[in-house]
Design a protein around this motif. Structure first.
Motif, PDB file in Angstrom:
ATOM      1  N   LEU A  48       0.837  -1.197   0.000  1.00 14.03           N
ATOM      2  CA  LEU A  48       0.000   0.000   0.000  1.00 14.03           C
ATOM      3  C   LEU A  48       0.873   1.249   0.000  1.00 14.03           C
ATOM      4  O   LEU A  48       0.600   2.208  -0.738  1.00 14.03           O
ATOM      5  CB  LEU A  48      -0.918   0.003   1.227  1.00 14.03           C
ATOM      6  N   LYS A  49       1.901   1.233   0.804  1.00 17.40           N
ATOM      7  CA  LYS A  49       2.821   2.374   0.862  1.00 17.40           C
ATOM      8  C   LYS A  49       3.465   2.615  -0.505  1.00 17.40           C
ATOM      9  O   LYS A  49       3.607   3.753  -0.955  1.00 17.40           O
ATOM     10  CB  LYS A  49       3.893   2.098   1.919  1.00 17.40           C
ATOM     11  N   ALA A  50       3.804   1.519  -1.195  1.00 16.69           N
ATOM     12  CA  ALA A  50       4.407   1.640  -2.523  1.00 16.69           C
ATOM     13  C   ALA A  50       3.419   2.229  -3.523  1.00 16.69           C
ATOM     14  O   ALA A  50       3.798   3.030  -4.396  1.00 16.69           O
ATOM     15  CB  ALA A  50       4.892   0.269  -2.990  1.00 16.69           C
ATOM     16  N   GLU A  51       2.158   1.851  -3.413  1.00 18.61           N
ATOM     17  CA  GLU A  51       1.130   2.364  -4.321  1.00 18.61           C
ATOM     18  C   GLU A  51       0.922   3.865  -4.166  1.00 18.61           C
ATOM     19  O   GLU A  51       0.471   4.535  -5.096  1.00 18.61           O
ATOM     20  CB  GLU A  51      -0.200   1.645  -4.069  1.00 18.61           C
ATOM     21  N   LEU A  52       1.226   4.395  -3.001  1.00 24.16           N
ATOM     22  CA  LEU A  52       1.027   5.824  -2.740  1.00 24.16           C
ATOM     23  C   LEU A  52       2.106   6.688  -3.384  1.00 24.16           C
ATOM     24  O   LEU A  52       1.949   7.905  -3.467  1.00 24.16           O
ATOM     25  CB  LEU A  52       0.990   6.080  -1.229  1.00 24.16           C
ATOM     26  N   GLY A  53       3.184   6.073  -3.853  1.00 29.50           N
ATOM     27  CA  GLY A  53       4.214   6.810  -4.570  1.00 29.50           C
ATOM     28  C   GLY A  53       4.810   7.950  -3.785  1.00 29.50           C
ATOM     29  O   GLY A  53       5.298   7.763  -2.662  1.00 29.50           O
ATOM     30  N   ASP A  54       4.771   9.171  -4.358  1.00 26.13           N
ATOM     31  CA  ASP A  54       5.393  10.324  -3.703  1.00 26.13           C
ATOM     32  C   ASP A  54       4.619  10.796  -2.475  1.00 26.13           C
ATOM     33  O   ASP A  54       5.054  11.720  -1.780  1.00 26.13           O
ATOM     34  CB  ASP A  54       5.570  11.486  -4.686  1.00 26.13           C
ATOM     35  N   GLN A  55       3.481  10.157  -2.195  1.00 21.04           N
ATOM     36  CA  GLN A  55       2.726  10.485  -0.984  1.00 21.04           C
ATOM     37  C   GLN A  55       2.884   9.410   0.097  1.00 21.04           C
ATOM     38  O   GLN A  55       2.160   9.409   1.092  1.00 21.04           O
ATOM     39  CB  GLN A  55       1.239  10.653  -1.320  1.00 21.04           C
ATOM     40  N   ALA A  56       3.852   8.548  -0.082  1.00 23.75           N
ATOM     41  CA  ALA A  56       4.073   7.445   0.854  1.00 23.75           C
ATOM     42  C   ALA A  56       4.395   7.927   2.268  1.00 23.75           C
ATOM     43  O   ALA A  56       4.078   7.243   3.249  1.00 23.75           O
ATOM     44  CB  ALA A  56       5.198   6.541   0.342  1.00 23.75           C
ATOM     45  N   ASP A  57       5.014   9.093   2.368  1.00 17.27           N
ATOM     46  CA  ASP A  57       5.358   9.619   3.694  1.00 17.27           C
ATOM     47  C   ASP A  57       4.119   9.993   4.504  1.00 17.27           C
ATOM     48  O   ASP A  57       4.212  10.198   5.721  1.00 17.27           O
ATOM     49  CB  ASP A  57       6.274  10.847   3.567  1.00 17.27           C
TER      50      ASP A  57
END
Length: 272
Positions: A48-57
């Motif tokens: 899921l974190k990977a799917e968020l891309g540049d919003q992973a933080d």
């Protein structure tokens, strides 16, 4: 309307899959929130974190069983150590046993289901609400709390408990915090897809996608809806039970039996 979720932390249980996974992405990508997900699969959280891309933080996670009080206590310590004060907790994690009669399921199944679906809301309210200083809570209930469904004694009981608990909690926190109660209808989550009874059944075909349900839930949260019934089936079940408290659920049971679907095979066994 001012976006009260923007750049604020939201605690979301059941974030690794189903409605929770879609809801986490919507809250972050559309509403600009930060989500602290709770689940039990690190692989799913990392994907899921990977799917968020540049919003992973804007996504963090914690792994524990929401039905265990000690997990919530440890989670509070994590929030304190990271100096995070959420504005909202969304209790979304849920367990749905296969359709079946109580003697076949056993009391152990009831206890486990109640812990996951109900006591998780109790523990989070007891432990997190005082820390959040005015922060709110949304409990994801179910249409089965509006209309009892044959073959779901454990699930219906747990969700009915969530309903009563949240309604009382809303009165206790009236004027001090936002407490929401949402009743989703049938949703095509992994609970259906991974169960051989429900897979490809009439129930799964009738259910809406988790993405669509997550959008409805996110909209309710953004608007601070205190109560909402989501989905045509949930609304029909609620209305029918309100109109005919005894005959309504009985009529739904009759329709389930007449459908002949394999999902209800253990509820309506064929006579020898």
């Amino acid at each position: 309307m001012k976006n009260w979720l923007k750049e604020k932390w939201i605690v979301l249980s059941g974030a690794s899959s189903g409605i929770g996974r879609s809801l986490a992405k919507i809250l972050i990508q559309k509403y600009g929130a930060k989500v602290y997900g709770i689940g039990r699969s690190e692989d799913k959280m990392l994907s899921l974190k990977a799917e968020l891309g540049d919003q992973a933080d804007n996504f963090a996670y914690s792994l524990f069983d929401v039905g265990e009080k000690e997990g919530w206590r440890a989670f509070l310590e994590t929030l304190q150590s990271e100096e995070i004060t959420p504005v909202l907790v969304i209790n979304n994690a849920g367990a749905f046993p296969s359709f079946g009669l109580l003697p076949d399921l056993g009391s152990e199944t009831v206890e486990k289901t109640v812990r996951t679906n109900f006591f998780s809301a109790v523990y989070s309210a007891e432990i997190l609400l005082p820390y959040m200083q005015g922060g709110g809570m949304v409990n994801i209930c179910s249409s089965s709390a509006l209309c009892p469904v044959v073959g779901t004694a454990a699930y219906s009981a747990s969700k009915s408990a969530v309903k009563g608990f949240t309604e009382a909690l809303a009165l206790e926190y009236r004027g001090r915090a936002y407490i929401g109660l949402l009743f989703p209808g049938a949703t095509n989550t992994e609970l259906f897809r991974n169960d051989e009874q429900t897979k490809d059944s009439v129930l799964q075909k009738f259910a809406i996608s988790p993405e669509k349900m997550a959008k409805k839930i996110a909209r309710c949260v953004y608007k601070k809806r205190r109560r909402a019934v989501l989905g045509a089936d949930a609304k029909a079940m609620g209305f029918l039970t309100w109109l005919m408290p005894v005959k309504g659920p009985a009529l739904i049971s009759w329709v389930m039996k007449k459908s002949g679907s394999k999902v209800f095979a253990n509820v309506f066994p064929k006579k020898p």
